[in-house]
Design an enzyme around this catalytic site. Structure first.
Site, PDB file in Angstrom:
ATOM      1  N   GLU A  44       0.825  -1.212   0.000  1.00 28.15           N
ATOM      2  CA  GLU A  44       0.000   0.000   0.000  1.00 28.15           C
ATOM      3  C   GLU A  44       0.858   1.261   0.000  1.00 28.15           C
ATOM      4  O   GLU A  44       0.592   2.207  -0.754  1.00 28.15           O
ATOM      5  CB  GLU A  44      -0.928  -0.009   1.220  1.00 28.15           C
ATOM      6  CG  GLU A  44      -1.688   1.282   1.465  1.00 28.15           C
ATOM      7  CD  GLU A  44      -2.643   1.667   0.350  1.00 28.15           C
ATOM      8  OE1 GLU A  44      -3.168   2.790   0.394  1.00 28.15           O
ATOM      9  OE2 GLU A  44      -2.859   0.850  -0.572  1.00 28.15           O
ATOM     10  N   HIS A  94     -20.955  -7.653 -16.596  1.00 32.63           N
ATOM     11  CA  HIS A  94     -19.622  -7.321 -17.108  1.00 32.63           C
ATOM     12  C   HIS A  94     -19.221  -8.291 -18.216  1.00 32.63           C
ATOM     13  O   HIS A  94     -18.713  -7.874 -19.269  1.00 32.63           O
ATOM     14  CB  HIS A  94     -18.602  -7.373 -15.968  1.00 32.63           C
ATOM     15  CG  HIS A  94     -17.185  -7.184 -16.419  1.00 32.63           C
ATOM     16  ND1 HIS A  94     -16.738  -6.033 -17.023  1.00 32.63           N
ATOM     17  CD2 HIS A  94     -16.104  -8.012 -16.344  1.00 32.63           C
ATOM     18  CE1 HIS A  94     -15.447  -6.150 -17.301  1.00 32.63           C
ATOM     19  NE2 HIS A  94     -15.039  -7.340 -16.908  1.00 32.63           N
ATOM     20  N   HIS A 135      -4.871  -8.307 -16.996  1.00 35.59           N
ATOM     21  CA  HIS A 135      -6.191  -7.946 -17.532  1.00 35.59           C
ATOM     22  C   HIS A 135      -6.491  -6.472 -17.255  1.00 35.59           C
ATOM     23  O   HIS A 135      -7.011  -5.760 -18.123  1.00 35.59           O
ATOM     24  CB  HIS A 135      -7.260  -8.842 -16.900  1.00 35.59           C
ATOM     25  CG  HIS A 135      -8.601  -8.746 -17.555  1.00 35.59           C
ATOM     26  ND1 HIS A 135      -8.818  -9.087 -18.863  1.00 35.59           N
ATOM     27  CD2 HIS A 135      -9.805  -8.340 -17.072  1.00 35.59           C
ATOM     28  CE1 HIS A 135     -10.095  -8.906 -19.169  1.00 35.59           C
ATOM     29  NE2 HIS A 135     -10.710  -8.438 -18.095  1.00 35.59           N
TER      30      HIS A 135
END
Length: 380
Positions: free
Chosen positions: A103, A281, A339
């Protein structure tokens, strides 16, 4: 958060930005430096989006549950006591050493992009003022808008953490990141010469705009899948849970303002809602694929758009393969990140296509056209 921590975070972002800036400053001449900085900033933003996908897919978004630092410190090492306590309480929870570093690394890269955009804006304003507005290619309004936009993106990054990964906030954060990439791609296209585009290529202005709009909607649906962890709601293909049209709950699935994994009423989100998110989707993907393939086929007929059309076909094929692989291989991390990267590449390519169809030099009929301007090596 104290001033020392903020200064340390700013210096860290500057140090990360010095790596691409050193490549830029090796170029000779102001024009080359500015052009290279635009392209470097675009590709660095692309890398940031890829790493952001990695952060989201590894459940590291709350690795440091405050913002912009980590437990009010500039790096996880200084916050070791808090991270150790959280990890001991929940060894597989949202806060672990690995997730904290992922993070914070994402935040360091984001700050570095901000530094690059500030440098870009400063260069544009400097040249614009010195030339007294004579050099129109250095008009500073667009770079200045980029800085405002990256600040907006940073605000949504903060809300992503403080609102505990609320799906609509995370999805907007993703879309804003891709919009920033699109703006940089447009600015990058302005820096390079392009081959002439014939009248048939000019006719693709509105089809290319529609293609970009359809892709944006599909990316929003994909972000909704990812932020709701609905990627494995259908584990077979072309059917979904053994049915062409499975049991679905659209009402709860597409209620935007709700907490992660919950309905708007505070109940647990039913599996049928996740199925609806995934199925929409997946279904709309075929609409986008068919349209982009048709658009790329049209672009291949024009010399000035041919290279962009060819890359569109390649990346659409990659998206189809990686999308199916995430289903058949149960969502492997590397393929899921690729992707996401493919979606970002499609955004860049469609922006380039839109720019060329509008602003590339005018060509004559295809049968008589001759390339009048040599495109730079590697341009799309």
């Amino acid at each position: 958060m104290n001033a020392t921590t903020l200064i340390e975070l700013g210096l860290t972002g500057l140090l990360v930005a010095l790596i691409p800036l050193s490549l830029v400053w090796r170029a000779k001449g102001f024009d080359n430096k500015y052009r290279k900085l635009v392209w470097v900033t675009m590709f660095f933003t692309f890398d940031l989006i890829m790493f952001g996908a990695f952060t989201r897919l590894t459940d590291s978004g709350l690795g440091c549950p405050d913002w912009p630092g980590c437990y009010n410190h500039s790096n996880p090492l200084l916050a070791h006591a808090h991270i150790n306590a959280a990890q001991e309480a929940m060894p597989t929870g949202p806060v672990t050493w690995g997730k904290a570093w992922i993070e914070m690394t994402h935040r360091y890269f984001a700050m570095a992009v901000g530094v690059l955009i500030i440098a870009l804006m400063a260069m544009a304003w400097r040249r614009w003022i010195r030339s007294r507005g004579a050099e129109r290619q250095y008009r500073p309004w667009f770079p200045t808008a980029l800085l405002g936009f990256v600040c907006l993106q940073g605000a949504f990054g903060a809300w992503t953490v403080t609102m505990k990964l609320q799906p609509v906030i995370v999805t907007i954060h993703l879309l804003l990141g891709l919009t920033l990439l699109a703006m940089l791609a447009w600015l990058a296209a302005r820096q390079n010469p392009h081959l002439p585009v014939a009248p048939s290529g000019r006719a693709l202005v509105w089809p290319a705009t529609i293609g970009l709009a359809l892709l944006t909607l599909q990316i929003a649906l994909g972000g909704w899948v990812s932020t709701n962890y609905a990627a494995l709601a259908c584990t077979d293909f072309p059917l979904c849970n053994g049915k062409l049209v499975p049991d679905m709950d659209f009402e709860h699935g597409f209620t935007l303002w709700r907490h992660l994994g919950m309905t708007a009423d505070g109940d647990f989100l039913p599996f049928q809602a996740l199925t609806a998110i995934h199925w929409v989707h997946r279904s709309f993907a075929f609409v986008v694929i068919l349209y982009v393939v048709w658009l790329a086929h049209k672009a291949l007929r024009d010399e000035g758009l041919r290279k962009t059309g060819r890359w569109l076909l390649i990346i659409v094929g990659l998206q189809l393969v990686t999308g199916l692989a995430t289903i058949y291989l149960s969502w492997p991390l590397a393929i899921a990140v690729v992707h996401n990267g493919g979606a970002a590449l499609l955004v860049m390519l469609l922006v380039m296509l839109n720019y060329k169809a509008r602003y590339a030099p005018a060509g004559i009929a295809e049968a008589d056209s001759q390339p009048a301007v040599a495109a730079p090596l590697g341009s799309v």
